[in-house]
Design an enzyme around this catalytic site. Structure first.
Site: not given
Ligand code: MIC
Ligand code: SF4
Length: 741
Positions: A81-82, A146, A434, A629, A631
């Protein structure tokens, strides 16, 4: 469950919250034997399932491949999805992603196939909506790579975001460790009405708790107000618990969850839940006298709650819509809104689309042209297909909206924004969670505000940040003044959900013969080489790499957007290491002094030279370092590049664990003010690291350029097993050793 809950109640010696019931019924060692101290004791758990998304699964599965196991030990899924960019609209964008990221998708599909992991292909939807629709269940425990895994709290789960290395433990059949959380109770009275949505509950809570107020705690919602909300609305609230640093959030089982389970073809799960429903919510005594059972209590009257917008640049800056005009003027936030984006894992349910569509429809009917551009990312193919069938998407299209892929898209910087390319100051509103600087479009001057989907729709139609639909009129094409009526929503599709191809691929029963290929010269995937173990000695002569100033989220440490490309290649992605962090000495990003030659350069370049010369380094940071995140790249990159210590005022939970797992030393200043002592040319000596032990401070000599010295104390939270990770160079090195034995 009944037996375990009853035993836990006896052991704890008092009525239990829902969170405690779920935690105590998932102990690795079986039924409870002792009462754990909240915020203090490390406890081993046994989660029911694991969810991974494409951007984090690559590193998680590269690690799992090293663990020497044939199959994952608990049900696991991977969701693509990312990695899908939003540009022209779903059909074209999905095709483009399937082409440009085919190597990564093929890798994930074959690893999943080999190890017994369910695979959701690109376009199937956003991990957390797909999980809610298919896998989440009341009373369960799940971990996910995640941070918004917490979304499943909407179905009464304890679902927690972790780094890949944590997931690997559980995939490999080992326990998962967590410090027993504190508990924050949120009592919801009244009921939502008018323009106020579930989103506003969490926007309000974020304003109260701030981005670190939930750290180390589970937020448990209860009360009549909680029961009056839909399951997906509860999911929205739990989802954004990540934005206050909460370990997770949850709601007790109720009729909304029963309805949702049945609507998503899980009547069997609903029936099973109904049989043990008393164990799927907190005990009556707890909710009657919450102040006695929670560490902190917040009360919100939904009937009085006003719609909010949070932002810019941080999700906890909460402003009621009615005050936005004044505040925006005071702060010089651009009033014109360029885009309204609806989607992301937090607000892309069927109900969300209906509520936003009810506003969009009025604009069409009342002949008001939308002033801002509109973008929609449905949460899953099931939602998209159903919304298409029910004419919802057409309503948005009538407003010239672009329907993007069922994926994260602009929420993670996967957005090729058509209208602006430079760094102009501008405003967007979205229903995401975010809004850190640069997050959606890479532009540090984009002011992003978070609101409910219906509010985003209203604001996008008006084109103004200060628009208050309860008060303000709009001019239509005939020059008449019109008002938007309150939104209306449909909780679950009256004709039921429908879908042709949900996008799921089940794994082979026996994956032994499946071959996983990683090309030697790939720029996107790289097999891992183990990190070096600790030599057991004190660390001396370490140089300061960067003293980060202010907010330093995982987006600052390892940016997403264009860098998502390299999530499977540790060396390549390390070129983004800390490039977003602000250097405290010159307030610039990616511009630090090298103590080798006195010159300034980008952080990765400077650090690569230190590594080449064998010079250890230290990163210094402020509060809530690593917020955001899950990550683990944010921990692996500095580790790979030779940073030895991260010393900060405080850590975000997931990031601190990620550092420990990867064999990094994560320390906090015992005296916060010592942060101010750190100077640009400092050298650090960790003079009693040799005695590294739980609950024992580590002493650091900070030697300044003029030869003067400050000796400071630092704290850490490593327990004995975690110190073993440090000794071995990483938790994975230890697993490998144990499996080999
Ligand atoms: C996000 O919302 O910041 C992400 C991208 O979903 C991350 C995961 C990632 O960095 O791949 C998260 O929330 O953990
Ligand atoms: Fe995707 Fe993270 Fe955004 Fe949710 S917050 S839609 S998991 S990038």
């Amino acid at each position: 469950m009944a037996e375990r809950v009853n035993t836990a109640r006896e052991v704890v010696g008092k009525p239990l919250t829902l969170s405690e019931k779920i935690l105590y019924s998932h102990l690795w060692d079986g039924a409870a034997k002792e009462a754990y101290k909240r915020g203090k004791d490390y406890v081993e758990f046994s989660p029911d399932r694991i969810a991974c998304q494409d951007a984090t699964a690559q590193m998680a599965l590269l690690q799992f491949m090293q663990a020497g196991k044939k199959q994952v030990a608990v049900p696991t899924t991977v969701h693509c999805d990312h990695l899908i960019q939003a540009k022209m609209g779903a059909a074209i964008d999905l095709q483009a992603a399937n082409k440009s990221s085919s190597e990564v998708f093929d890798f994930l599909e074959s690893v999943s196939n080999k190890y017994g992991i369910g695979f959701w292909k690109p376009g199937a939807g956003i991990i957390h909506q797909v999980v809610l629709e298919n896998y989440a269940f009341p009373g369960g425990m799940m971990i996910g790579t995640d941070s918004h895994t917490v979304n499943a709290g909407g179905l009464g789960m304890v679902a927690i975001g972790v780094g890949g290395a944590d997931a690997v433990d559980v995939m490999a059949g080992m326990p998962w460790e967590l410090k027993f959380p504190k508990l924050i109770g949120v009592k919801l009275t009244g009921s939502l009405s008018g323009w106020t949505a579930a989103k506003d509950v969490i926007l309000k809570v974020a304003g109260i708790l701030t981005v670190k107020g939930g750290t180390g705690a589970i937020i448990e919602y209860f009360g009549e107000g909680a029961r009056s909300m839909s399951a997906t609305g509860k999911g929205t609230i739990c989802n954004m618990g990540a934005e206050v640093g909460a370990t997770t959030s949850t709601f007790g089982y109720d009729e909304s969850m029963d309805r949702y389970l049945r609507a998503t073809n899980r009547a069997d799960v609903a029936d099973a839940a109904n049989q043990v429903s008393e164990h799927l919510t907190g005990d009556d005594e707890v909710y009657e006298n919450p102040e006695q059972y929670f560490d902190e209590l917040i009360e919100i009257n939904l009937s009085e709650l006003k719609p909010h917008l949070n932002g810019p640049f941080t999700p906890d800056l909460a402003t009621p819509i009615s005050e936005m005009g004044v505040k925006a003027k005071e702060n010089d936030w651009p009033i014109n809104v360029d885009w309204g984006l609806i989607g992301s894992c937090t607000n892309s349910s069927y109900e969300d689309l209906t509520r936003a569509a009810s506003i969009a429809k009025q604009a069409v009917d009342k002949k008001v042209k939308a002033k801002s551009d509109f973008g929609i990312n449905p949460g899953s193919e099931t939602i998209r297909y159903t919304a298409q069938r029910d004419g919802l998407l057409q309503i948005f299209e009538d407003l010239d909206a672009t329907i993007f892929t069922n994926a994260c898209g602009p929420c993670i910087g996967q957005w090729d924004r058509s209208d602006r390319k430079g760094e102009e100051k501008n405003t967007i509103v979205h229903s995401f969670n975010r809004n850190f600087s640069k997050r959606a479009d890479g532009n540090p001057n984009t002011h992003a505000f978070v609101g409910s989907p219906e509010m985003v729709a209203a604001i996008a139609i008006s084109g103004r940040l200060d628009f208050d639909p309860t008060r303000d009129k709009l001019m239509n094409e005939d020059g008449e003044e019109v008002m938007l009526d309150e939104p209306t929503g449909i909780e679950l599709p009256t004709k039921g959900f429908a879908v042709e191809d949900p996008g799921y691929i089940a794994p082979n029963e026996d994956g032994a013969t499946v071959e996983v290929k990683v090309a030697e010269d790939s720029e996107r995937l790289q097999l891992l080489t183990p990190f070096e173990p600790w030599d057991g000695k004190n660390l001396t002569g370490a140089k300061l790499l960067i003293k980060a100033f202010g907010k330093c989220t995982t987006d600052h440490i390892s940016m997403a957007g264009p860098w998502l490309r390299y999530r499977g290649h540790l060396d390549n992605i390390s070129n983004n290491c800390l490039i977003g962090a602000i250097n405290a000495f010159n307030k610039k990003t990616n511009f630090v002094k090298s103590q080798i030659n006195g010159e300034y350069d980008g952080v990765p370049a400077v650090q690569r030279k230190y590594k080449k010369e064998g010079v250890p380094t230290v990163v210094v940071g402020d509060h809530n370092y690593g917020e955001g995140s899950s990550r683990e790249h944010a921990a692996m990159e500095p580790r790979h590049l030779g940073v030895k210590v991260v010393l900060v005022k405080s850590f975000a939970r997931i990031h601190e664990t990620n550092l420990k797992k990867q064999g990094m030393l994560g320390l906090t200043f015992a005296n916060e003010a010592d942060y101010d002592l750190i100077q640009e040319d400092d050298t650090f000596n960790f003079i009693d690291l040799e005695d590294f032990a739980p609950d024992k401070q580590i002493t650091v000599e900070v030697v300044h350029a003029d030869g003067s010295k400050d000796t400071i104390k630092t704290n850490h939270t490593y327990n004995l097993p975690q110190i073993e990770w440090y000794k071995h160079g990483s938790a994975l090195n230890l697993i490998k050793k144990q499996n080999a034995a």
